[in-house]
Scaffold this motif. Structure first.
Motif, PDB file in Angstrom:
ATOM      1  N   ALA A 206       0.824  -1.209   0.000  1.00 42.40           N
ATOM      2  CA  ALA A 206       0.000   0.000   0.000  1.00 42.40           C
ATOM      3  C   ALA A 206       0.856   1.256   0.000  1.00 42.40           C
ATOM      4  O   ALA A 206       0.513   2.262  -0.629  1.00 42.40           O
ATOM      5  CB  ALA A 206      -0.926  -0.009   1.210  1.00 42.40           C
ATOM      6  N   THR A 207       1.972   1.208   0.707  1.00 45.53           N
ATOM      7  CA  THR A 207       2.888   2.347   0.743  1.00 45.53           C
ATOM      8  C   THR A 207       3.456   2.614  -0.638  1.00 45.53           C
ATOM      9  O   THR A 207       3.525   3.769  -1.096  1.00 45.53           O
ATOM     10  CB  THR A 207       4.018   2.085   1.748  1.00 45.53           C
ATOM     11  OG1 THR A 207       3.449   1.857   3.043  1.00 45.53           O
ATOM     12  CG2 THR A 207       4.986   3.245   1.818  1.00 45.53           C
ATOM     13  N   ILE A 224       6.544   3.754   9.149  1.00 47.73           N
ATOM     14  CA  ILE A 224       5.848   2.498   9.453  1.00 47.73           C
ATOM     15  C   ILE A 224       5.979   2.171  10.941  1.00 47.73           C
ATOM     16  O   ILE A 224       7.079   2.199  11.509  1.00 47.73           O
ATOM     17  CB  ILE A 224       6.423   1.345   8.609  1.00 47.73           C
ATOM     18  CG1 ILE A 224       5.969   1.480   7.148  1.00 47.73           C
ATOM     19  CG2 ILE A 224       6.015  -0.011   9.171  1.00 47.73           C
ATOM     20  CD1 ILE A 224       6.618   0.474   6.214  1.00 47.73           C
ATOM     21  N   VAL A 225       4.852   1.872  11.557  1.00 48.86           N
ATOM     22  CA  VAL A 225       4.839   1.480  12.969  1.00 48.86           C
ATOM     23  C   VAL A 225       4.880  -0.041  13.050  1.00 48.86           C
ATOM     24  O   VAL A 225       4.035  -0.728  12.477  1.00 48.86           O
ATOM     25  CB  VAL A 225       3.590   2.020  13.691  1.00 48.86           C
ATOM     26  CG1 VAL A 225       3.497   1.460  15.105  1.00 48.86           C
ATOM     27  CG2 VAL A 225       3.613   3.547  13.716  1.00 48.86           C
ATOM     28  N   VAL A 226       5.867  -0.576  13.781  1.00 46.38           N
ATOM     29  CA  VAL A 226       6.057  -2.028  13.858  1.00 46.38           C
ATOM     30  C   VAL A 226       5.522  -2.614  15.163  1.00 46.38           C
ATOM     31  O   VAL A 226       5.367  -3.827  15.286  1.00 46.38           O
ATOM     32  CB  VAL A 226       7.540  -2.397  13.700  1.00 46.38           C
ATOM     33  CG1 VAL A 226       8.090  -1.882  12.377  1.00 46.38           C
ATOM     34  CG2 VAL A 226       8.370  -1.879  14.876  1.00 46.38           C
ATOM     35  N   GLY A 227       5.258  -1.754  16.139  1.00 48.07           N
ATOM     36  CA  GLY A 227       4.781  -2.228  17.430  1.00 48.07           C
ATOM     37  C   GLY A 227       4.774  -1.085  18.420  1.00 48.07           C
ATOM     38  O   GLY A 227       4.982   0.088  18.053  1.00 48.07           O
ATOM     39  N   SER A 525      -1.813   1.663   9.226  1.00 49.07           N
ATOM     40  CA  SER A 525      -0.784   1.628   8.193  1.00 49.07           C
ATOM     41  C   SER A 525      -0.243   3.050   8.047  1.00 49.07           C
ATOM     42  O   SER A 525      -0.614   3.790   7.134  1.00 49.07           O
ATOM     43  CB  SER A 525      -1.369   1.131   6.860  1.00 49.07           C
ATOM     44  OG  SER A 525      -1.692  -0.234   6.926  1.00 49.07           O
ATOM     45  N   VAL A 526       0.610   3.434   8.987  1.00 47.21           N
ATOM     46  CA  VAL A 526       1.046   4.820   9.075  1.00 47.21           C
ATOM     47  C   VAL A 526       1.950   5.188   7.906  1.00 47.21           C
ATOM     48  O   VAL A 526       1.913   6.312   7.401  1.00 47.21           O
ATOM     49  CB  VAL A 526       1.751   5.073  10.425  1.00 47.21           C
ATOM     50  CG1 VAL A 526       2.151   6.539  10.563  1.00 47.21           C
ATOM     51  CG2 VAL A 526       0.840   4.673  11.578  1.00 47.21           C
ATOM     52  N   VAL A 531      -5.668   4.299   8.264  1.00 46.54           N
ATOM     53  CA  VAL A 531      -6.012   3.386   9.349  1.00 46.54           C
ATOM     54  C   VAL A 531      -7.083   2.454   8.831  1.00 46.54           C
ATOM     55  O   VAL A 531      -8.022   2.900   8.169  1.00 46.54           O
ATOM     56  CB  VAL A 531      -6.523   4.174  10.572  1.00 46.54           C
ATOM     57  CG1 VAL A 531      -7.098   3.229  11.626  1.00 46.54           C
ATOM     58  CG2 VAL A 531      -5.400   5.013  11.172  1.00 46.54           C
ATOM     59  N   TYR A 532      -6.947   1.139   9.089  1.00 47.46           N
ATOM     60  CA  TYR A 532      -7.973   0.258   8.554  1.00 47.46           C
ATOM     61  C   TYR A 532      -8.666  -0.584   9.623  1.00 47.46           C
ATOM     62  O   TYR A 532      -8.071  -1.427  10.266  1.00 47.46           O
ATOM     63  CB  TYR A 532      -7.460  -0.598   7.394  1.00 47.46           C
ATOM     64  CG  TYR A 532      -6.396  -1.621   7.627  1.00 47.46           C
ATOM     65  CD1 TYR A 532      -6.691  -2.983   7.624  1.00 47.46           C
ATOM     66  CD2 TYR A 532      -5.066  -1.250   7.766  1.00 47.46           C
ATOM     67  CE1 TYR A 532      -5.702  -3.938   7.768  1.00 47.46           C
ATOM     68  CE2 TYR A 532      -4.068  -2.188   7.918  1.00 47.46           C
ATOM     69  CZ  TYR A 532      -4.399  -3.535   7.925  1.00 47.46           C
ATOM     70  OH  TYR A 532      -3.410  -4.480   8.070  1.00 47.46           O
TER      71      TYR A 532
END
Length: 565
Positions: A206-207, A224-227, A525-526, A531-532
């Motif tokens: 998507a990115t 991207i946020v991984v956690g 999905s930063v 946001v989904y």
């Protein structure tokens, strides 16, 4: 005489040299990077070099809510692109790259069909230029760096129970949905539960689809946020020092691929985000190039207008800055008969025999879905055109019923035979689209960036899907609160739900009312920039059926591929 298979038609195509195809679209040869004789990449310098040329009319192709068999949306997109040449106009087509998961799962291919195909068919449906593999590698490199970081001491303080990044593979493999990694000894890593998504559902895909340049891609990958840490602080790919290497793996994948149709219309094939989980649209970069290559740029959005078209309008156009001039809604007789609620269609099985009988009343009984999808296009201020994708089992009275339904909603319509007749069979549709695109555009987003995430979700639920409201699980509500606190509240939303109904329940046909949208989980999905919420039973990793397409795809004694369709 039997109609020839798609693969046989594709192999008989009279292809033009790609330099000639590009030249016809105003793309000079120095902007091409050949991949063999039949595929090329377009350098990103094309965005700047073509920018001062007139902008084409921008047309998105969507559909009614599809049956499990699909309604020929890609075929119609390709046919319309070819059809413009038959009315003296130049067009470029932009579509997604097919995922090999569905290709080997149920579809057997996704390059259009009949005499409205993108060629070469084998390359398009398989590896093409390796973009899908680059996305897979970049995603899994980041996953490896996360687990290495945990193993090496976890200096960032990532909560091992709140790692949100998953691995991906471009296959349908249900056994990978939920797994435990790090088993064995101390040297084998930190044991934790995780899973796989399909590559097309990944944030990296998507990115790639939503970025506007290589520099923009690099910045998005870093976000991207991984956690999260135990106190809810997000941890990013940039903090893990993984974004740079991901960008290196995607350096070539960010360039769109140039192919052609059977009638030599230029086609930009780039990225392949899933339509029921991610944005379901091809890349912003392809459109930034294609918008300056002719009179019309025709692009396709996944599934019905409540899904792909809504995301095209509110997510893709928000990212690209481009504004659509018209929208096509593909409809079939069988789809509206299915939406009457009288028939059940099962993928891989023949249509029910009574469904093939002449019955315009059944078509009229399923009209609510078409009416709602026309309204969903108009919600965004865009003129809709109904494309009646004709099948040999249809009857003229049934086509007339659809024409009357469209007219009652004030929408243009055209019966299309592009599958059998190529561009000539879509000339009437091209005329109708040209008329619609000539009308003054009043395009608008459904919500502002400043609206809360809940408000955005509720706007889509009530205005687009026809729900009475939204119900959040405690887990989903907590996730939304976390994202708002983290500063992600200004992102658009991409609702992941079934594509088989405007509602979140695939068994509800037509235009359901009196229901509420259930949100069970929300992911951010930063990097991609949305946001989904996940509604109902939506799988981010599909499984294979009892008779997968992979079982019939093979090589013959001459080394030729058989079984693609």
């Amino acid at each position: 005489m039997a109609f020839p298979p798609d693969l046989e038609i594709a192999r008989g195509a009279a292809l033009k040299p790609l330099e000639d195809v590009a030249s016809g679209a105003g793309i000079p040869s120095h902007l091409l990077e050949p991949y063999g004789e039949e595929v090329a990449k377009i350098k990103l310098a094309a965005i700047g070099e073509l920018a001062d040329r007139p902008a084409a009319k921008y047309v998105v192709v969507s559909a009614v809510t599809p049956t499990p068999l699909g309604e020929g949306k890609t075929t119609t997109t390709v046919g319309l692109g070819q059809g413009f040449a038959h009315i003296g106009k130049r067009a470029t087509v932009a579509i997604r790259q097919p995922s090999m998961g569905p290709t080997f799962g149920i579809k057997g291919g996704a390059a259009g069909g009949g005499y409205s195909q993108v060629v070469p068919m084998e390359a398009l449906n398989l590896h093409l230029t390796g973009d899908m593999h680059a996305v897979t590698a970049a995603n899994n490199l980041l996953a490896a760096m996360i687990d290495n970081h945990l193993y090496q001491g976890n200096a960032l303080g990532i909560d091992v129970h709140n790692v949100t990044w998953r691995r991906v593979a471009d296959v349908n493999d249900r056994a990978l949905r939920n797994i435990v990694i790090g088993l064995g000894g101390r040297a084998d890593g930190t044991p934790r539960q995780t899973g796989f998504d399909i590559t097309a559902a990944s944030e990296v895909m998507a990115t790639l689809a939503l970025c506007s340049s290589l520099a923009d891609l690099r910045q998005r990958l870093g976000r991207i946020v991984v956690g999260y840490t135990p106190d809810g602080t997000p941890v990013t790919a940039e903090q893990l020092h993984g974004a740079g290497s991901m960008a290196v793996l995607l350096r070539d994948a960010v360039k769109p691929n140039l192919l052609q149709t059977l009638e030599n219309t230029p086609v930009l094939v780039h990225t392949g985000p899933f339509g029921n989980i991610a944005t379901g649209n091809s890349s912003v970069i392809a459109d930034l190039i294609g918008i300056h290559t002719g009179d019309f740029l025709v692009t396709e959005a996944g599934f019905g207008a409540d899904m792909g078209a809504e995301r095209f309008f509110n997510i893709k156009c928000r990212a690209s800055g481009l504004r659509p001039d018209a929208a096509v809604i593909v409809v079939t007789v069988r789809a509206l008969k299915a939406h009457s609620g009288k028939y059940k269609i099962v993928a891989g099985r023949p249509l029910p025999e009574p469904m093939l009988a002449e019955n315009p009343a059944d078509v009229a009984d399923g009209a609510a879905n078409l009416r709602k999808q026309i309204d969903n296009i108009r919600l965004h201020g865009v003129s809709p055109v109904v494309a009646i994708n004709a099948f040999p089992t249809d009857h003229m009275s049934e086509h007339q019923a659809i024409t009357e339904i469209a007219a009652s909603q004030g929408a243009r319509s055209a019966v299309c035979t592009h599958f059998a007749d190529g561009g000539a069979g879509a000339a009437e549709l091209a005329e109708a689209v040209a008329e619609a695109a000539a009308e003054p555009s009043q395009f608008r987003f459904l919500y502002p960036d400043s609206a809360s995430l809940r408000k955005k979700i509720e706007t889509l639920a009530t205005k687009v899907y026809g729900a009475d409201g939204v119900d959040y699980t405690p887990h989903a509500a907590a996730q939304l609160d976390t994202y708002e606190r983290a500063g992600f509240g200004d992102l658009p939303v991409c609702v992941a739900k079934t594509h088989l109904s405007i509602s979140s329940d695939p068994s509800l046909k037509g235009a359901p009312t009196g229901w509420r949208l259930p949100v069970r989980e929300v992911r951010a999905s930063v990097g991609a920039g949305f946001v989904y919420p996940i509604c109902g039973d939506i799988r981010t990793m599909p499984g294979l059926g009892t008779n997968p397409a992979a079982a019939r795809i093979d090589l013959d004694e001459d080394g030729q591929i058989v079984g693609l369709s």
